[in-house]
Design a protein around this motif. Structure first.
Motif, PDB file in Angstrom:
ATOM      1  N   SER A 110       0.846  -1.195   0.000  1.00 56.54           N
ATOM      2  CA  SER A 110       0.000   0.000   0.000  1.00 56.54           C
ATOM      3  C   SER A 110       0.874   1.234   0.000  1.00 56.54           C
ATOM      4  CB  SER A 110      -0.920   0.005   1.223  1.00 56.54           C
ATOM      5  OG  SER A 110      -1.805  -1.105   1.215  1.00 56.54           O
ATOM      6  N   LYS A 111       0.225   2.385  -0.187  1.00 54.47           N
ATOM      7  CA  LYS A 111       0.917   3.670  -0.151  1.00 54.47           C
ATOM      8  C   LYS A 111       0.296   4.512   0.953  1.00 54.47           C
ATOM      9  CE  LYS A 111       2.206   5.833  -3.789  1.00 54.47           C
ATOM     10  NZ  LYS A 111       2.198   6.607  -5.065  1.00 54.47           N
ATOM     11  N   PHE A 112       1.134   4.972   1.863  1.00 57.86           N
ATOM     12  CA  PHE A 112       0.674   5.794   2.970  1.00 57.86           C
ATOM     13  C   PHE A 112       1.411   7.125   2.971  1.00 57.86           C
ATOM     14  CE2 PHE A 112       0.176   1.400   4.774  1.00 57.86           C
ATOM     15  CZ  PHE A 112      -1.202   1.371   4.655  1.00 57.86           C
ATOM     16  N   GLU A 170      -3.811   0.016   7.606  1.00 60.87           N
ATOM     17  CA  GLU A 170      -3.953  -1.107   6.682  1.00 60.87           C
ATOM     18  C   GLU A 170      -5.369  -1.678   6.677  1.00 60.87           C
ATOM     19  OE1 GLU A 170       0.436  -3.284   6.684  1.00 60.87           O
ATOM     20  OE2 GLU A 170      -1.135  -3.961   8.049  1.00 60.87           O
ATOM     21  N   VAL A 204       5.935   4.987   1.221  1.00 64.68           N
ATOM     22  CA  VAL A 204       5.585   6.071   2.135  1.00 64.68           C
ATOM     23  C   VAL A 204       6.002   7.417   1.564  1.00 64.68           C
ATOM     24  CG1 VAL A 204       5.851   6.996   4.473  1.00 64.68           C
ATOM     25  CG2 VAL A 204       5.965   4.526   4.096  1.00 64.68           C
ATOM     26  N   HIS A 206       5.546  -1.344   2.549  1.00 64.02           N
ATOM     27  CA  HIS A 206       4.716  -0.310   1.935  1.00 64.02           C
ATOM     28  C   HIS A 206       5.566   0.836   1.388  1.00 64.02           C
ATOM     29  CE1 HIS A 206       1.301  -2.405   3.468  1.00 64.02           C
ATOM     30  NE2 HIS A 206       1.558  -2.120   4.729  1.00 64.02           N
ATOM     31  N   HIS A 250      -2.685   7.872  -2.511  1.00 65.10           N
ATOM     32  CA  HIS A 250      -2.342   7.065  -1.347  1.00 65.10           C
ATOM     33  C   HIS A 250      -3.582   6.359  -0.791  1.00 65.10           C
ATOM     34  CE1 HIS A 250       1.146   9.660  -1.748  1.00 65.10           C
ATOM     35  NE2 HIS A 250       1.805   8.895  -0.894  1.00 65.10           N
ATOM     36  N   ARG A 302       6.834  -3.309   6.703  1.00 66.78           N
ATOM     37  CA  ARG A 302       5.755  -4.103   6.117  1.00 66.78           C
ATOM     38  C   ARG A 302       5.758  -4.081   4.590  1.00 66.78           C
ATOM     39  NH1 ARG A 302       0.563  -3.328  10.167  1.00 66.78           N
ATOM     40  NH2 ARG A 302       1.766  -3.145  12.105  1.00 66.78           N
ATOM     41  N   LEU A 316      -0.147   1.580  11.991  1.00 65.24           N
ATOM     42  CA  LEU A 316      -0.151   0.878  10.701  1.00 65.24           C
ATOM     43  C   LEU A 316      -1.231  -0.182  10.640  1.00 65.24           C
ATOM     44  CD1 LEU A 316       1.628   1.374   8.185  1.00 65.24           C
ATOM     45  CD2 LEU A 316       2.380   2.525  10.262  1.00 65.24           C
ATOM     46  N   GLU A 334       7.765   1.508  10.497  1.00 59.18           N
ATOM     47  CA  GLU A 334       6.874   0.342  10.536  1.00 59.18           C
ATOM     48  C   GLU A 334       6.264   0.077   9.168  1.00 59.18           C
ATOM     49  OE1 GLU A 334       4.942  -2.964  12.018  1.00 59.18           O
ATOM     50  OE2 GLU A 334       6.537  -1.778  12.951  1.00 59.18           O
ATOM     51  N   ALA A 335       5.933   1.148   8.437  1.00 58.06           N
ATOM     52  CA  ALA A 335       5.391   0.973   7.088  1.00 58.06           C
ATOM     53  C   ALA A 335       6.437   0.335   6.172  1.00 58.06           C
ATOM     54  CB  ALA A 335       4.946   2.319   6.525  1.00 58.06           C
TER      55      ALA A 335
END
Length: 208
Positions: free
Chosen positions: A2-4, A196, A28, A26, A66, A24, A192, A20-21
């Motif tokens: 994913s994109k955060f 998520e 960012v 992802h 995002h 996992r 996160l 943390e992203a």
């Protein structure tokens, strides 16, 4: 993957959220006031940009594309910062088509078992009250009935363990407890998890 987008990515909570992203897998976008002072992760999936979370145009521009936003931005002298940031996130994320907002909150707004907010208890340091009131005003903006965001406001039950390490565990609390602690790394796990797979909505979620 994913994109955060993480606003306030230069602070302690923000840096751990980025880490943390990345952990996992992802991507960012780390939004900070001054990229030259950023000391968080600089992995291949991290883009560091200069932006202002109180500017709806910046929020919309950096959130576009995002899956969710994390707001860890804060200032020591809050004044109108927190409600302004909440309003900008409300407007900017809506423009960007991003509905999920995970906001870093403050334990002092939590009630004790008797229902009295920690900030209103005898002996609470008066010098911290403006910061608490700023946070409270920002939370009220999120709670407004016309807010279309799928938001959650997350704080420690008590405070952060500034030297604590990542244990990979956390517990959800019902009341404020000034003695409770959580490390920034474990707190980032909650951020996160909720970014998520949203499990809590439109609430002040307290963790230890």
């Amino acid at each position: 993957m994913s994109k955060f987008v993480v606003f306030g990515a230069g602070g302690r909570a923000g840096r751990q959220a980025v880490a943390e992203a990345v952990r996992r897998g992802h991507q960012v976008t780390a939004v900070v006031r001054d990229p030259s002072r950023y000391t968080g992760p600089l992995d291949a999936g991290v883009q560091v940009v200069a932006g202002d979370v109180t500017d709806p145009a910046d929020v919309a521009a950096f959130a576009a594309g995002h899956d969710a936003a994390v707001n860890a931005a804060a200032v020591v002298e809050p004044d109108t910062f927190f409600p302004a940031a909440a309003r900008a996130l409300n407007q900017g994320l809506r423009q960007a088509g991003v509905r999920r907002l995970v906001a870093v909150g403050l334990a002092s707004l939590l009630p004790d078992p008797a229902g009295v907010p920690l900030m209103d208890q005898p002996g609470f340091p008066a010098q911290f009250r403006p910061f608490c009131l700023g946070h409270a005003a920002g939370l009220e903006v999120l709670r407004a009935e016309d807010n279309p965001l799928d938001w959650v406001y997350i704080s420690p039950v008590g405070d952060f363990d500034h030297d604590g390490e990542r244990t990979g565990r956390y517990e959800i609390g019902r009341h404020g407890d000034p003695a409770a602690r959580i490390s920034y790394a474990d707190f980032a796990i909650v951020l996160l998890d909720e970014a998520e797979t949203p499990r809590h909505r439109h609430v002040h979620l307290a963790v230890s």
